[in-house]
Design a protein around this motif. Structure first.
Motif, PDB file in Angstrom:
ATOM      1  N   ARG A 176      18.848 -11.212  11.678  1.00 45.92           N
ATOM      2  CA  ARG A 176      18.513 -10.769  10.322  1.00 45.92           C
ATOM      3  C   ARG A 176      18.944  -9.327  10.095  1.00 45.92           C
ATOM      4  NH1 ARG A 176      12.446 -13.278   9.263  1.00 45.92           N
ATOM      5  NH2 ARG A 176      13.152 -15.323   8.531  1.00 45.92           N
ATOM      6  N   HIS A 177      18.682  -8.485  11.085  1.00 45.45           N
ATOM      7  CA  HIS A 177      19.180  -7.106  11.011  1.00 45.45           C
ATOM      8  C   HIS A 177      19.138  -6.512  12.412  1.00 45.45           C
ATOM      9  CE1 HIS A 177      15.266  -5.120  11.610  1.00 45.45           C
ATOM     10  NE2 HIS A 177      14.753  -6.047  10.851  1.00 45.45           N
ATOM     11  N   GLY A 178      19.922  -5.463  12.608  1.00 43.16           N
ATOM     12  CA  GLY A 178      19.946  -4.810  13.912  1.00 43.16           C
ATOM     13  C   GLY A 178      21.192  -5.134  14.703  1.00 43.16           C
ATOM     14  N   CYS A 179      21.075  -5.025  16.020  1.00 38.98           N
ATOM     15  CA  CYS A 179      22.234  -5.125  16.912  1.00 38.98           C
ATOM     16  C   CYS A 179      21.974  -6.146  18.019  1.00 38.98           C
ATOM     17  CB  CYS A 179      22.536  -3.760  17.542  1.00 38.98           C
ATOM     18  SG  CYS A 179      22.837  -2.453  16.334  1.00 38.98           S
ATOM     19  N   LEU A 180      22.993  -6.921  18.309  1.00 38.59           N
ATOM     20  CA  LEU A 180      22.893  -7.987  19.309  1.00 38.59           C
ATOM     21  C   LEU A 180      24.134  -7.962  20.185  1.00 38.59           C
ATOM     22  CD1 LEU A 180      21.899 -11.672  18.617  1.00 38.59           C
ATOM     23  CD2 LEU A 180      24.151 -11.183  19.559  1.00 38.59           C
ATOM     24  N   VAL A 181      23.936  -8.228  21.484  1.00 39.24           N
ATOM     25  CA  VAL A 181      25.042  -8.305  22.434  1.00 39.24           C
ATOM     26  C   VAL A 181      24.990  -9.660  23.124  1.00 39.24           C
ATOM     27  CG1 VAL A 181      26.126  -7.292  24.478  1.00 39.24           C
ATOM     28  CG2 VAL A 181      24.929  -5.815  22.842  1.00 39.24           C
ATOM     29  N   LEU A 182      26.122 -10.351  23.166  1.00 44.35           N
ATOM     30  CA  LEU A 182      26.251 -11.613  23.892  1.00 44.35           C
ATOM     31  C   LEU A 182      27.291 -11.430  24.988  1.00 44.35           C
ATOM     32  CD1 LEU A 182      26.240 -14.199  20.965  1.00 44.35           C
ATOM     33  CD2 LEU A 182      24.531 -14.063  22.790  1.00 44.35           C
ATOM     34  N   ARG A 183      26.920 -11.792  26.207  1.00 47.09           N
ATOM     35  CA  ARG A 183      27.833 -11.660  27.348  1.00 47.09           C
ATOM     36  C   ARG A 183      27.839 -12.966  28.131  1.00 47.09           C
ATOM     37  NH1 ARG A 183      29.606  -7.330  30.494  1.00 47.09           N
ATOM     38  NH2 ARG A 183      28.173  -5.881  29.491  1.00 47.09           N
ATOM     39  N   GLY A 184      29.044 -13.421  28.510  1.00 47.18           N
ATOM     40  CA  GLY A 184      29.145 -14.598  29.351  1.00 47.18           C
ATOM     41  C   GLY A 184      28.702 -14.269  30.768  1.00 47.18           C
ATOM     42  N   GLU A 185      28.128 -15.249  31.441  1.00 50.78           N
ATOM     43  CA  GLU A 185      27.706 -15.050  32.833  1.00 50.78           C
ATOM     44  C   GLU A 185      28.441 -15.973  33.776  1.00 50.78           C
ATOM     45  OE1 GLU A 185      23.308 -15.028  33.044  1.00 50.78           O
ATOM     46  OE2 GLU A 185      23.642 -12.921  33.497  1.00 50.78           O
ATOM     47  N   ALA A 186      28.447 -17.253  33.465  1.00 52.08           N
ATOM     48  CA  ALA A 186      29.127 -18.210  34.336  1.00 52.08           C
ATOM     49  C   ALA A 186      30.592 -18.320  33.927  1.00 52.08           C
ATOM     50  CB  ALA A 186      28.450 -19.573  34.241  1.00 52.08           C
ATOM     51  N   THR A 187      31.428 -18.736  34.870  1.00 53.29           N
ATOM     52  CA  THR A 187      32.847 -18.903  34.583  1.00 53.29           C
ATOM     53  C   THR A 187      33.051 -20.259  33.934  1.00 53.29           C
ATOM     54  OG1 THR A 187      33.349 -17.569  36.524  1.00 53.29           O
ATOM     55  CG2 THR A 187      35.174 -18.802  35.564  1.00 53.29           C
ATOM     56  N   ARG A 188      32.675 -20.350  32.688  1.00 59.67           N
ATOM     57  CA  ARG A 188      32.845 -21.571  31.913  1.00 59.67           C
ATOM     58  C   ARG A 188      32.820 -21.217  30.440  1.00 59.67           C
ATOM     59  NH1 ARG A 188      27.249 -23.242  33.917  1.00 59.67           N
ATOM     60  NH2 ARG A 188      25.785 -22.457  32.371  1.00 59.67           N
ATOM     61  N   LYS A 189      33.269 -22.145  29.623  1.00 57.76           N
ATOM     62  CA  LYS A 189      33.275 -21.925  28.189  1.00 57.76           C
ATOM     63  C   LYS A 189      31.878 -22.191  27.622  1.00 57.76           C
ATOM     64  CE  LYS A 189      38.099 -23.365  27.712  1.00 57.76           C
ATOM     65  NZ  LYS A 189      39.007 -24.362  27.091  1.00 57.76           N
ATOM     66  N   THR A 190      31.401 -21.252  26.835  1.00 54.00           N
ATOM     67  CA  THR A 190      30.102 -21.394  26.200  1.00 54.00           C
ATOM     68  C   THR A 190      30.224 -21.025  24.730  1.00 54.00           C
ATOM     69  OG1 THR A 190      28.959 -20.811  28.247  1.00 54.00           O
ATOM     70  CG2 THR A 190      27.693 -20.634  26.225  1.00 54.00           C
ATOM     71  N   ILE A 191      29.614 -21.820  23.878  1.00 49.73           N
ATOM     72  CA  ILE A 191      29.617 -21.540  22.441  1.00 49.73           C
ATOM     73  C   ILE A 191      28.192 -21.247  22.008  1.00 49.73           C
ATOM     74  CG2 ILE A 191      30.156 -22.418  20.146  1.00 49.73           C
ATOM     75  CD1 ILE A 191      32.138 -24.318  21.427  1.00 49.73           C
ATOM     76  N   VAL A 192      27.994 -20.113  21.354  1.00 49.17           N
ATOM     77  CA  VAL A 192      26.679 -19.746  20.828  1.00 49.17           C
ATOM     78  C   VAL A 192      26.760 -19.728  19.303  1.00 49.17           C
ATOM     79  CG1 VAL A 192      24.846 -18.017  20.784  1.00 49.17           C
ATOM     80  CG2 VAL A 192      26.178 -18.367  22.883  1.00 49.17           C
TER      81      VAL A 192
END
Length: 359
Positions: A176-192
């Motif tokens: 809704r507001h503010g700051c977000l960080v998304l980081r991959g962890e496993a060696t695979r494709k991930t969709i968020v």
């Protein structure tokens, strides 16, 4: 009679060794349920322990992961129906369990707000995060949530993240507001799946080197209304985002960061930059005094639902002025304005006035 006598002797002998149930060291296996039976719990999902703060149940979160079972598979993305929250089956025949999110550390402050009642409580470490909850955090805190889809989510500064209930077959996170960080962890494709402003996007992560930052802030235009937002998205070369329903393009190479700014009217501008945004870099190197202040405040908070009481007590009695100020600003963001007004009416807090007004 003789057979009856010997039968009684044998039974008494077994009883002398232990109780006649599945815990018996000799005949225990005879009492165990047939594993092929359809009755009773199945799988390896552990039930939460009641009245345990360390396993506080909020609700499970569903996040699309096209290859959760086999990280080495490189086939096409699998469509996911989260209408059944317990499990789903991909086109390779594997049954995949729904994905849960889990809060990581008690030294950060994360608040769960009940949208129906307006009440809130502190989220404790190992709590399950899921649909129907609104999460909030504040400046100087950086709470992280591990998504079992193979990604890690971090909120930075004063931010609000809504995790709505499953709609149209999937759940998407809503910043809704503010700051977000998304980081991959496993060696695979991930969709968020993510909603930012009025835009619905899919964030594509491919592994530990993929990182996406998102900032949603009010428009600074003189003609903007309170409902208009500016969205900024930065992607490293190993990550990307696409509008919902648009096929992902081939990832680029190199060290450049793709920066996209989206205005409330839909205008979009994309540039290539050499580093991630300043707010993210600053969040990685918080000053020692900022970290000490944040940790001092968290140390006086209980693991109960009395968060507002604890914050009010910290504001009124803590020996450090900076801790008092952070407590007052947290209460302000949670809808209680009296403490922050008290600081603005007290000359002892003069050095904090500018930042408090900005907050």
């Amino acid at each position: 009679f003789v057979l009856t006598f010997f039968a009684l002797v044998i039974i008494m002998g077994f009883r002398a060794i232990g109780p006649l149930d599945e815990s018996h060291m000799i005949i225990g296996p005879l009492f165990k349920a047939d594993p092929s039976s359809n009755e009773g719990p199945q799988g390896d999902i552990e039930a939460p322990v009641e009245n345990s703060q360390s396993t506080q149940m909020i609700n499970p979160i569903g996040v699309i992961d096209p290859e959760i079972v086999s990280p080495t598979v490189s086939g096409p993305n699998v469509g996911v129906d989260l209408g059944n929250p317990d499990q789903f089956q991909g086109n390779d025949g594997h049954v995949r369990t729904s994905v849960l999110g889990e809060f990581l550390a008690d030294h950060e402050l994360l608040v769960a707000v009940d949208p129906q009642t307006g009440t809130f409580e502190r989220v404790v470490s190992a709590a399950i995060i899921g649909p129907g909850m609104t999460l909030q955090t504040f400046a100087s805190f950086r709470p992280e949530i591990t998504l079992r889809s193979g990604a890690r989510l971090m909120l930075v500064n004063t931010s609000e993240l809504l995790i709505p209930n499953v709609v149209d077959g999937f759940t998407q996170l809503h910043l809704r507001h503010g700051c977000l960080v998304l980081r991959g962890e496993a060696t695979r494709k991930t969709i968020v799946p993510l909603r930012v402003g009025d835009r619905e996007i899919d964030v594509h992560l491919t592994g530990p080197e993929s990182l996406v930052t998102v900032q949603v802030s009010p428009s600074d235009s003189s003609t903007a209304t309170s409902a208009e937002w500016v969205v900024q998205i930065h992607c490293t070369s190993a990550a990307q985002w696409q509008d919902r329903g648009v096929a992902a393009a081939q990832l680029g190479d190199g060290q450049a960061v793709q920066a996209t700014t989206i205005q409330a009217n839909g205008t979009m501008k994309t540039t290539m930059e050499m580093q991630l945004p300043k707010w993210y870099l600053d969040s990685q190197i918080l000053s020692a005094s900022q970290r000490q202040t944040a940790q001092e405040l968290v140390s006086v908070l209980s693991d109960s639902s009395e968060l507002s009481t604890d914050l009010r007590k910290a504001f009124e009695t803590h020996r450090l002025l900076q801790v008092q100020i952070v407590a007052a600003r947290c209460l302000m963001h949670l809808g209680e304005f009296n403490p922050i007004m008290d600081t603005l009416n007290n000359a002892d807090y003069r050095s904090t006035w500018e930042d408090s007004v900005a907050a």
